[in-house]
Structures are given as structure tokens and as C-alpha cells.
Design a protein around this motif. Structure first.
Motif, short mmCIF file in Angstrom:
data_model
loop_
_atom_site.label_atom_id
_atom_site.label_comp_id
_atom_site.label_asym_id
_atom_site.label_seq_id
_atom_site.Cartn_x
_atom_site.Cartn_y
_atom_site.Cartn_z
N LEU A 6 -1.61 5.77 -4.47
CA LEU A 6 -2.83 5.55 -3.70
C LEU A 6 -3.74 6.76 -3.81
O LEU A 6 -3.34 7.88 -3.48
CB LEU A 6 -2.50 5.29 -2.23
CG LEU A 6 -1.62 4.08 -1.91
CD1 LEU A 6 -1.39 3.98 -0.40
CD2 LEU A 6 -2.22 2.78 -2.43
N VAL A 63 -8.50 2.47 6.96
CA VAL A 63 -8.02 1.42 6.04
C VAL A 63 -9.15 0.42 5.83
O VAL A 63 -9.57 -0.25 6.78
CB VAL A 63 -6.76 0.72 6.61
CG1 VAL A 63 -6.15 -0.19 5.56
CG2 VAL A 63 -5.75 1.73 7.13
N ASN A 88 -6.97 0.95 -1.23
CA ASN A 88 -5.82 0.05 -1.17
C ASN A 88 -5.34 -0.30 -2.58
O ASN A 88 -6.08 -0.15 -3.57
CB ASN A 88 -6.20 -1.25 -0.45
CG ASN A 88 -6.23 -1.09 1.06
OD1 ASN A 88 -5.27 -0.63 1.67
ND2 ASN A 88 -7.34 -1.48 1.67
N MET A 114 1.14 -4.35 2.30
CA MET A 114 0.07 -3.36 2.35
C MET A 114 0.24 -2.43 3.56
O MET A 114 -0.11 -1.25 3.51
CB MET A 114 -1.29 -4.05 2.36
CG MET A 114 -1.52 -4.91 1.10
SD MET A 114 -3.11 -5.74 1.05
CE MET A 114 -4.14 -4.41 0.42
N ASP A 142 2.42 0.17 2.40
CA ASP A 142 1.67 1.19 1.66
C ASP A 142 1.10 2.24 2.63
O ASP A 142 1.13 3.44 2.34
CB ASP A 142 0.52 0.57 0.88
CG ASP A 142 0.97 -0.35 -0.25
OD1 ASP A 142 2.16 -0.32 -0.60
OD2 ASP A 142 0.10 -1.08 -0.79
N GLY A 184 -8.46 -4.49 6.58
CA GLY A 184 -7.80 -3.28 7.06
C GLY A 184 -7.30 -3.43 8.49
O GLY A 184 -6.29 -2.83 8.87
N ILE A 227 -4.01 -5.05 8.32
CA ILE A 227 -3.00 -4.08 7.85
C ILE A 227 -2.55 -3.18 8.99
O ILE A 227 -1.35 -2.95 9.17
CB ILE A 227 -3.55 -3.28 6.67
CG1 ILE A 227 -3.77 -4.18 5.45
CG2 ILE A 227 -2.61 -2.13 6.31
CD1 ILE A 227 -4.55 -3.54 4.32
N GLN A 253 -5.69 -9.39 -4.04
CA GLN A 253 -5.88 -9.03 -2.62
C GLN A 253 -6.23 -10.26 -1.79
O GLN A 253 -5.75 -10.42 -0.67
CB GLN A 253 -6.99 -7.99 -2.48
CG GLN A 253 -6.54 -6.57 -2.55
CD GLN A 253 -7.59 -5.61 -2.01
OE1 GLN A 253 -8.66 -6.00 -1.53
NE2 GLN A 253 -7.28 -4.33 -2.09
#
Length: 292
Positions: free
Chosen positions: A12, A28, A58, A93, A96, A117, A120, A212
Motif C-alpha cells: 500500500l 480511507v 487502497n 480491505m 489491509d 472507506g 471499510i 473494487q
């Protein structure tokens, strides 16, 4: 810029603002958007309030790892909610994000998510509560398809394929932002044109964006699990958001115990500069609740 190497084999790309010793606050970004969609001046405003602010790309956008081996996803099945058709999940994600917090050497972070985001950071707060100091969900929803439903013109604008050449793609993006942006704040075409052009120059990979999208189409309804979130939470939403309409934010605030709701008049599905003081204050005030 530095890159965080995660155990899952994903790198990332990220950027840091502020004092390295200050509490970590990670931003995010949403669907298809690169980290530069968090405006530098916005990041600096948060850093000036006493945070080590990190923005990042991302997976599958910008300069972070592209999962090319997964190929082009089965859009039709994914749009029908078939999770097996998704290239990966929102939960992946969230993993991540936790990996990035690890790579930054922090035990926990304040996490702020816009649009996708927001999905996430919600999943992160659910599955990794020990890594979350506070959570801010902006222009997002719970995954419940009965709330936050997009207006047809906004969804059509978002899903319209961009042209393949740079100049036409920039004009196309400006058209999308005029549809989904904030009617109550000035549209700064020059700033937006520069940002969209910079994003094109950093990366333009429609297949990564499609992967995505399948994570969004197949996201689960988090409403019941959000009741377990104990981190201080604020939900920030535009009163005039046409893409994730206000009921999505209201449902999120109802679902998280003790969450505060901040409705921004005139704000659509973007981070209009005129709304920054409200958004920054809401994020900072919520983070301070964690300290208390």
C-alpha cells in the motif's frame, strides 16, 4: 512515497502528515478514488490539530498493488449480490487497513472512511476493535440495501464508463462530480480538474476499479454487528447526498451505540472545501472522546 508491505502480499502506497509521535489517524478513501482525493490541505488541517495523519491508496487503485491475477470480475453476478463473484470483500480491505496500522508501528489508530472507506472502517471496528481508537464514517451506509439508496441519475453518472484518453476522461469525471457533488458549496472546477488530471497521471486502471466495485456490490449488511462497536463513533453525512442518500448515514448512526450524527447542509457525495471546518471539527471532537 513509502509503501507498506502487508503479509497478504499487498503493498500500500501511503503518505504521512504531522508529527510522527502524535496519535495515528488513518484516512480511507472510497470507490475508485486514490489517496489524493483527501486534499493535502485537508490532511494538514487534521495534522495541525495534533495527529499523525496518513492517507493511502487502497488495493487496486493508485500506486498500491493491482490484483491483476484475479482478472475481470463477473459484474452481473456481483451486482446480484453473489459474494463468490467478488474479487475480494470489504472485510479483506479492512484487513489491509489493519496491516497498514501494523506497518506504521502503531497498536491502534483513529480511522476515518469516506463512502466505501466508511464500509471499510466499519468492518475494521467490528472485527478488529482492539486496533481502533475512534471511528468516523463519512457519506457511507451499513450495507443494508433498503437505506441510502442512490438517486438514479447519480448511480448512472458513477457507473458510466470513462473515455480511454486523458482529456476526455477528465471532462467525463468533471461531469460526474457535477452530478454527485455538493449543491450547497461552490464547485471549484480548477481544483477538481487538477485533482482528476493528477489521478489519471498516477494511475488509470478500469479493471482494478471493476474489482473494487464487486466488493461494494457484494458487501454484507453490517447493521446487527455494528451494535458491538464500542469505539467512539461519529457519522458525517451530507443532507443533499444523491449517491448514498441521508438515510444511509442515519441508519449507521442508529446502529452504533453512542454514535454522534453530524448532518452537513448543502453537502453532496464529496468533500467540498466549504464543508471542511465542520468535518474536521467532527473528526477531532470524536477522537478526543477516545482520550476521555
Amino acid at each position: 512515497m513509502p509503501r507498506a508491505k502487508l503479509p497478504a502480499g499487498i503493498d500500500l502506497e501511503y503518505e504521512t502528515f504531522g508529527d510522527e509521535a502524535a496519535p495515528l489517524l488513518v484516512l480511507v478513501m472510497g470507490f475508485s478514488m486514490q489517496m489524493i482525493a483527501w486534499d493535502t490541505a485537508f490532511c494538514e488541517a487534521l495534522a495541525a490539530r495534533g495527529f499523525r495523519v496518513v492517507r493511502f491508496d487502497n488495493r487496486d487503485v493508485g500506486r498500491s498493488t493491482k490484483l491483476e491475477h484475479l482478472g475481470f470480475p463477473d459484474f452481473a453476478r456481483a451486482m446480484g449480490g453473489d459474494r463468490a463473484a467478488a474479487a475480494y470483500s470489504i472485510e479483506d480491505m479492512a484487513g489491509d487497513l489493519v496491516g497498514l496500522i501494523d506497518a506504521l508501528g502503531a497498536k491502534a489508530a483513529h480511522i476515518v472512511g469516506a463512502s466505501m472507506g466508511g464500509f471499510i472502517v466499519q468492518e475494521t471496528a467490528i472485527h478488529h476493535p482492539e486496533r481502533v481508537l475512534s471511528v468516523a464514517s463519512i457519506m457511507s451506509g451499513t450495507g443494508d440495501r433498503s437505506v441510502g439508496q442512490a438517486r438514479p441519475e447519480a448511480l448512472a453518472a458513477l457507473l458510466s464508463p470513462p473515455p480511454p484518453d486523458r482529456d476526455a476522461a477528465v471532462e467525463h469525471a468533471l461531469g460526474v462530480w457535477r452530478v454527485i457533488g455538493s449543491p450547497g458549496f461552490p464547485f471549484d472546477e480548477g481544483r477538481m480538474r487538477r485533482r482528476v488530471g493528477a489521478a489519471w497521471d498516477r494511475d488509470h486502471d478500469p479493471i482494478g476499479v471493476a474489482r473494487q466495485a464487486t466488493a461494494i456490490f457484494t458487501q454484507r449488511d453490517r447493521t446487527a454487528d455494528l451494535a458491538r462497536v464500542r469505539a467512539p463513533a461519529v457519522v458525517i453525512h451530507g443532507a443533499d447526498d444523491p449517491l448514498v442518500t441521508l438515510s444511509g448515514g442515519e441508519a449507521t448512526a442508529r446502529a452504533i451505540p453512542g454514535a454522534r450524527m453530524v448532518i452537513v447542509p448543502g453537502m453532496g457525495h464529496d468533500l467540498a472545501e466549504g464543508a471542511w471546518p465542520i468535518i474536521v471539527d467532527a473528526i477531532v471532537d470524536n477522537a478526543r472522546r477516545a482520550g476521555a
